[in-house]
Design a protein around this motif. Structure first.
Motif, PDB file in Angstrom:
ATOM      1  N   THR A  64       2.580  16.392  -7.240  1.00 13.39           N
ATOM      2  CA  THR A  64       2.509  17.298  -8.396  1.00 13.39           C
ATOM      3  C   THR A  64       1.882  16.625  -9.606  1.00 13.39           C
ATOM      4  O   THR A  64       1.777  17.234 -10.668  1.00 13.39           O
ATOM      5  CB  THR A  64       3.915  17.798  -8.760  1.00 13.39           C
ATOM      6  OG1 THR A  64       4.749  16.672  -9.060  1.00 13.39           O
ATOM      7  CG2 THR A  64       4.518  18.581  -7.604  1.00 13.39           C
ATOM      8  N   ALA A  65       1.522  15.364  -9.458  1.00 11.32           N
ATOM      9  CA  ALA A  65       0.894  14.615 -10.547  1.00 11.32           C
ATOM     10  C   ALA A  65      -0.363  13.932 -10.006  1.00 11.32           C
ATOM     11  O   ALA A  65      -0.496  13.723  -8.790  1.00 11.32           O
ATOM     12  CB  ALA A  65       1.867  13.576 -11.103  1.00 11.32           C
ATOM     13  N   PRO A  66      -1.300  13.589 -10.883  1.00 12.88           N
ATOM     14  CA  PRO A  66      -2.537  12.949 -10.429  1.00 12.88           C
ATOM     15  C   PRO A  66      -2.279  11.625  -9.727  1.00 12.88           C
ATOM     16  O   PRO A  66      -1.269  10.960  -9.963  1.00 12.88           O
ATOM     17  CB  PRO A  66      -3.320  12.731 -11.739  1.00 12.88           C
ATOM     18  CG  PRO A  66      -2.730  13.693 -12.709  1.00 12.88           C
ATOM     19  CD  PRO A  66      -1.291  13.817 -12.337  1.00 12.88           C
ATOM     20  N   GLY A  67      -3.219  11.221  -8.869  1.00 14.46           N
ATOM     21  CA  GLY A  67      -3.126   9.936  -8.192  1.00 14.46           C
ATOM     22  C   GLY A  67      -2.949  10.078  -6.695  1.00 14.46           C
ATOM     23  O   GLY A  67      -2.932  11.197  -6.148  1.00 14.46           O
ATOM     24  N   SER A  68      -2.811   8.943  -6.032  1.00 12.76           N
ATOM     25  CA  SER A  68      -2.619   8.920  -4.584  1.00 12.76           C
ATOM     26  C   SER A  68      -1.145   8.762  -4.264  1.00 12.76           C
ATOM     27  O   SER A  68      -0.373   8.187  -5.044  1.00 12.76           O
ATOM     28  CB  SER A  68      -3.405   7.754  -3.970  1.00 12.76           C
ATOM     29  OG  SER A  68      -4.773   7.852  -4.270  1.00 12.76           O
ATOM     30  N   ILE A  69      -0.732   9.246  -3.127  1.00 13.90           N
ATOM     31  CA  ILE A  69       0.650   9.090  -2.685  1.00 13.90           C
ATOM     32  C   ILE A  69       0.925   7.609  -2.397  1.00 13.90           C
ATOM     33  O   ILE A  69       0.186   6.972  -1.647  1.00 13.90           O
ATOM     34  CB  ILE A  69       0.925   9.927  -1.429  1.00 13.90           C
ATOM     35  CG1 ILE A  69       0.891  11.423  -1.789  1.00 13.90           C
ATOM     36  CG2 ILE A  69       2.280   9.569  -0.804  1.00 13.90           C
ATOM     37  CD1 ILE A  69       1.082  12.341  -0.594  1.00 13.90           C
ATOM     38  N   VAL A  70       1.957   7.089  -3.029  1.00 12.26           N
ATOM     39  CA  VAL A  70       2.295   5.669  -2.854  1.00 12.26           C
ATOM     40  C   VAL A  70       3.710   5.474  -2.325  1.00 12.26           C
ATOM     41  O   VAL A  70       4.095   4.355  -1.992  1.00 12.26           O
ATOM     42  CB  VAL A  70       2.128   4.898  -4.185  1.00 12.26           C
ATOM     43  CG1 VAL A  70       0.665   4.832  -4.582  1.00 12.26           C
ATOM     44  CG2 VAL A  70       2.965   5.529  -5.295  1.00 12.26           C
ATOM     45  N   THR A  71       4.496   6.537  -2.252  1.00 12.40           N
ATOM     46  CA  THR A  71       5.863   6.405  -1.735  1.00 12.40           C
ATOM     47  C   THR A  71       6.318   7.732  -1.147  1.00 12.40           C
ATOM     48  O   THR A  71       5.891   8.806  -1.582  1.00 12.40           O
ATOM     49  CB  THR A  71       6.849   5.960  -2.836  1.00 12.40           C
ATOM     50  OG1 THR A  71       8.163   5.797  -2.256  1.00 12.40           O
ATOM     51  CG2 THR A  71       6.933   6.976  -3.955  1.00 12.40           C
ATOM     52  N   ASN A  72       7.175   7.648  -0.160  1.00  8.86           N
ATOM     53  CA  ASN A  72       7.806   8.832   0.409  1.00  8.86           C
ATOM     54  C   ASN A  72       9.260   8.958  -0.033  1.00  8.86           C
ATOM     55  O   ASN A  72       9.986   9.797   0.487  1.00  8.86           O
ATOM     56  CB  ASN A  72       7.741   8.781   1.935  1.00  8.86           C
ATOM     57  CG  ASN A  72       6.334   8.990   2.465  1.00  8.86           C
ATOM     58  OD1 ASN A  72       5.532   9.710   1.852  1.00  8.86           O
ATOM     59  ND2 ASN A  72       6.010   8.365   3.588  1.00  8.86           N
ATOM     60  N   ALA A  73       9.659   8.133  -0.960  1.00  7.45           N
ATOM     61  CA  ALA A  73      11.064   8.086  -1.381  1.00  7.45           C
ATOM     62  C   ALA A  73      11.251   8.726  -2.748  1.00  7.45           C
ATOM     63  O   ALA A  73      10.563   8.377  -3.709  1.00  7.45           O
ATOM     64  CB  ALA A  73      11.558   6.647  -1.407  1.00  7.45           C
ATOM     65  N   ARG A  74      12.191   9.630  -2.826  1.00 11.96           N
ATOM     66  CA  ARG A  74      12.606  10.191  -4.114  1.00 11.96           C
ATOM     67  C   ARG A  74      13.629   9.253  -4.759  1.00 11.96           C
ATOM     68  O   ARG A  74      14.043   8.261  -4.167  1.00 11.96           O
ATOM     69  CB  ARG A  74      13.223  11.583  -3.914  1.00 11.96           C
ATOM     70  CG  ARG A  74      12.301  12.628  -3.303  1.00 11.96           C
ATOM     71  CD  ARG A  74      13.070  13.916  -3.056  1.00 11.96           C
ATOM     72  NE  ARG A  74      12.296  14.916  -2.354  1.00 11.96           N
ATOM     73  CZ  ARG A  74      11.554  15.852  -2.950  1.00 11.96           C
ATOM     74  NH1 ARG A  74      11.507  15.900  -4.278  1.00 11.96           N
ATOM     75  NH2 ARG A  74      10.886  16.741  -2.237  1.00 11.96           N
ATOM     76  N   GLY A  75      14.058   9.620  -5.984  1.00 11.81           N
ATOM     77  CA  GLY A  75      15.075   8.843  -6.669  1.00 11.81           C
ATOM     78  C   GLY A  75      16.339   8.710  -5.839  1.00 11.81           C
ATOM     79  O   GLY A  75      16.856   9.715  -5.336  1.00 11.81           O
ATOM     80  N   GLY A  76      16.824   7.483  -5.678  1.00 15.45           N
ATOM     81  CA  GLY A  76      18.023   7.233  -4.889  1.00 15.45           C
ATOM     82  C   GLY A  76      17.735   6.989  -3.427  1.00 15.45           C
ATOM     83  O   GLY A  76      18.642   6.660  -2.661  1.00 15.45           O
ATOM     84  N   GLN A  77      16.453   7.144  -3.030  1.00 14.66           N
ATOM     85  CA  GLN A  77      16.082   6.929  -1.628  1.00 14.66           C
ATOM     86  C   GLN A  77      15.258   5.662  -1.429  1.00 14.66           C
ATOM     87  O   GLN A  77      14.775   5.404  -0.330  1.00 14.66           O
ATOM     88  CB  GLN A  77      15.292   8.145  -1.116  1.00 14.66           C
ATOM     89  CG  GLN A  77      16.090   9.442  -1.127  1.00 14.66           C
ATOM     90  CD  GLN A  77      15.255  10.630  -0.713  1.00 14.66           C
ATOM     91  OE1 GLN A  77      14.029  10.580  -0.708  1.00 14.66           O
ATOM     92  NE2 GLN A  77      15.924  11.726  -0.371  1.00 14.66           N
TER      93      GLN A  77
END
Length: 306
Positions: A64-77
Motif C-alpha cells: 500500500t506504500a511505494p517501494g519493493s516488498i522487503v518483508t512478509n511479516a506484520r507487526g508482532g510477526q
C-alpha cells in the motif's frame, strides 16, 4: 583511501540496533563485525530493534506504500520486534558506501554469524532474506507475543560474568562486571540531554556508545565542545583527581569508566584507596606512569579511541 576503522563500524552498528535488543544478540552481532574485520570484510548492522508500528510500515512497502516488498511479516510477526534479529550489509573499504551484492564475502560474514549461533535468512527456502540474522532459541513469534523469552547461549567468548570477589581493593580488573556496567550506564543516562547523547540501553555490555557517552560527559564536566571526539581541548579541560584533591562528579565519571573497562568499583564519588588502586592498575596495564592519580594522560587512555 584509508580503511574504515573497526570502531566506526561498531559505533554505527550499535546505534542502528537501537534500544531493547537482547544482550546476547547484540553482543554477538558486534562480534560478527569484529571477526569479519580481521578477515578484511567490513560488516555493518543496518537495523535491529523495531516497534510494531515500524514493522507495519515496512510491511506496507510494496503493497500500500511505494517501494519493493522487503518483508512478509506484520507487526508482532518479526523477530526484530523482540530484539532478537538484526539486518546487515557490507561496506566499501573506506566505509563510505553500502554494498548489497551477495558474494563470497557476504556468505563468509553469514558463516561467521552462524558460528556464533545466528540463523541466516539466506538459508530460508521460501523467502530469501540475505541481510537477516536472528536468534530465537526455538521460540515462535506467537510465543514471543505471549511473553516468552528465549534462553540464548553466548558463544562470543567476550561475555561479562558477574564481578569476582577481589577483596574490594579494585586493584585488578574483575572478570566481567555486567551488573556494575548497568549501574554505570544508568549513571551516565542522567546526563543524556546535557551531554547530547541518545539514552543508553542498560544491558550491561560495554560498547562504543557507552564509551562515547562517558567521553561526552567528560566534555560536559570540562566545559568544552561536546562532540564525542578526544582532542587537545578536551585533554586540557581535564583536572587531576586524587585522594587528596577530587570532585565527586569527576570521581564518579572515573569510577564509571573503570567499571566499563572491567574494574570492580562502586560509583560513589569517593576517591578512596579502592579507586586509587584501580587507577594504578589501569595505568600499569596501559604502560603509562603509575601514580594512582587520574589526570589528562589517564583520561586520554580512557577515551582516545572512544
Amino acid at each position: 583511501m584509508a580503511r574504515v576503522s573497526l570502531d566506526t563500524l561498531l559505533r554505527r552498528s550499535e546505534r542502528n540496533m537501537g534500544n531493547g535488543m537482547n544482550p546476547i544478540v547484540k553482543q554477538s552481532a558486534l562480534e560478527v563485525i569484529r571477526r569479519a574485520y580481521k578477515e578484511g570484510i567490513h560488516v555493518q548492522i543496518s537495523q535491529g530493534m523495531r516497534t510494531y508500528a515500524e514493522q507495519n510500515r515496512l510491511y506496507a512497502q510494496g503493497r500500500t506504500a511505494p517501494g519493493s516488498i522487503v518483508t512478509n511479516a506484520r507487526g508482532g510477526q518479526s523477530n526484530h520486534n523482540f530484539g532478537l534479529a538484526v539486518d546487515f550489509f557490507l561496506t566499501t573499504w573506506d566505509g563510505t558506501k553500502a554494498t548489497w551484492t551477495v558474494n563470497d564475502n557476504w556468505r563468509r560474514a553469514a558463516a561467521i554469524a552462524k558460528s556464533l549461533g545466528f540463523e541466516w535468512g539466506g538459508d530460508w527456502r521460501s523467502f530469501k532474506d540475505y541481510p537477516h540474522l536472528e536468534m530465537t532459541g526455538g521460540l515462535s513469534t506467537a510465543q514471543l507475543r505471549a511473553g516468552s523469552r528465549p534462553s540464548l547461549t553466548d558463544r562470543t567468548g567476550t561475555a561479562t560474568p558477574s564481578p569476582s570477589s577481589n577483596g574490594g581493593n579494585g586493584s585488578s580488573p574483575a572478570p566481567g562486571g555486567t551488573e556494575l556496567v548497568k549501574t554505570a550506564q544508568r549513571w551516565a543516562n542522567q546526563y543524556k540531554e546535557e551531554a547530547s547523547f541518545r539514552e543508553l540501553d542498560v544491558d550491561g555490555l560495554n560498547g562504543p556508545l557507552t564509551m562515547d557517552a562517558l567521553l561526552r560527559i567528560c566534555q560536559l564536566f570540562g566545559k568544552t565542545a561536546i562532540d564525542g571526539i578526544w582532542g587537545p581541548r578536551t585533554k586540557a579541560s581535564v583536572p587531576e583527581q586524587s585522594i587528596t584533591d577530587h570532585q565527586p562528579g569527576w570521581t564518579r565519571l572515573i569510577q564509571a569508566t573503570l567499571v566499563c573497562l572491567g574494574y570492580n568499583l562502586n560509583i560513589d564519588g569517593i576517591y578512596g584507596t579502592n579507586t586509587r588502586g584501580a587507577i594504578s592498575a589501569y595505568q600499569r596495564s596501559q604502560g603509562i606512569g603509575v601514580d594512582g592519580i587520574a589526570g589528562p594522560e589517564t583520561f586520554e587512555e580512557f577515551f582516545k579511541t572512544a
